[in-house]
Design a protein around this motif. Sequence first.
Motif, PDB file in Angstrom:
ATOM      1  N   ASP A  49       0.808  -1.222   0.000  1.00 34.22           N
ATOM      2  CA  ASP A  49       0.000   0.000   0.000  1.00 34.22           C
ATOM      3  C   ASP A  49       0.843   1.274   0.000  1.00 34.22           C
ATOM      4  N   GLU A 177       1.596  -8.776   4.310  1.00 35.81           N
ATOM      5  CA  GLU A 177       0.623  -8.488   5.372  1.00 35.81           C
ATOM      6  C   GLU A 177       1.259  -7.641   6.475  1.00 35.81           C
ATOM      7  N   GLY A 178       2.484  -7.988   6.835  1.00 31.13           N
ATOM      8  CA  GLY A 178       3.178  -7.235   7.875  1.00 31.13           C
ATOM      9  C   GLY A 178       3.492  -5.811   7.453  1.00 31.13           C
ATOM     10  N   ASN A 180       1.936  -3.971   5.136  1.00 34.18           N
ATOM     11  CA  ASN A 180       0.705  -3.193   5.014  1.00 34.18           C
ATOM     12  C   ASN A 180       0.116  -2.846   6.380  1.00 34.18           C
ATOM     13  N   LYS A 181       0.247  -3.750   7.323  1.00 33.26           N
ATOM     14  CA  LYS A 181      -0.241  -3.476   8.678  1.00 33.26           C
ATOM     15  C   LYS A 181       0.584  -2.356   9.315  1.00 33.26           C
ATOM     16  N   LYS A 182       1.891  -2.439   9.151  1.00 36.39           N
ATOM     17  CA  LYS A 182       2.770  -1.409   9.711  1.00 36.39           C
ATOM     18  C   LYS A 182       2.478  -0.056   9.063  1.00 36.39           C
ATOM     19  N   TYR A 183       2.269  -0.047   7.765  1.00 37.87           N
ATOM     20  CA  TYR A 183       1.973   1.199   7.054  1.00 37.87           C
ATOM     21  C   TYR A 183       0.641   1.777   7.537  1.00 37.87           C
ATOM     22  N   ALA A 184      -0.371   0.916   7.697  1.00 35.80           N
ATOM     23  CA  ALA A 184      -1.679   1.370   8.179  1.00 35.80           C
ATOM     24  C   ALA A 184      -1.562   1.948   9.583  1.00 35.80           C
ATOM     25  N   ASP A 185      -0.779   1.293  10.428  1.00 39.30           N
ATOM     26  CA  ASP A 185      -0.577   1.778  11.798  1.00 39.30           C
ATOM     27  C   ASP A 185       0.155   3.116  11.800  1.00 39.30           C
ATOM     28  N   LYS A 188      -2.221   5.826  10.707  1.00 38.41           N
ATOM     29  CA  LYS A 188      -3.192   6.089  11.761  1.00 38.41           C
ATOM     30  C   LYS A 188      -2.591   6.938  12.871  1.00 38.41           C
TER      31      LYS A 188
END
Length: 201
Positions: A49, A177-178, A180-185, A188
């Motif tokens: 992302d 997955e890791g 994208n999760k880090k980027y989303a966090d 945020k």
Amino acid sequence: MKNFSIVALLLSVIIWGCDKSASTTTAGGKQVAGRIVYVNTDTLLNQYDYYKDIVKSSENKRFRLETDIANKAKNFQNKVAFFQQKVQQGGMTQEQGQTAQAQLQQEEQSIMAYRDKAAQDLAKEDAKKTEDVLNNIQSFLKEFNAGDKYDMVIGYSKGGGVLFAKEDLDITKAVLEGLNKKYADDKKSGKIKADTTAAKK
């Protein structure tokens, strides 16, 4: 995007490797190859992302720049046409004509200088973002491998240096997955702010 194709090229070689040797020694003195896994870089870039957002941001800025320059060029052309019309109609003296012509030449040079500087600035920004993508991936892989499960993670892409790799060595999904999760966090929490404004065409 063409400007970021260098990312795929860089990722097609070794993405990350531990500082320690890629092999270990057993009690019997035999060398045993370390665990090597791979990430599909084509999939990674298509679905990461952060990468998608910075490509979109770069495209939007390039589009806005091209529109801005086109408007400046159109405005300049209108001034030239008006100048030529006045000259043909005898609406200005020779001195006035020379002054107006000098001003037009200066404006043309200014537009060209603006275009060149803006293009250079965009190129520098793209290079910085490319470096950020690579740094983010390498940093995440170090965290991902905190337990020293792997000795090396390589980048695999179709037509790249790796001609064959067993599917059970593919850790692309987990890494993606890791990331994208880090980027989303990070988004945020405000740590990362991406310009994702859609370009109007």
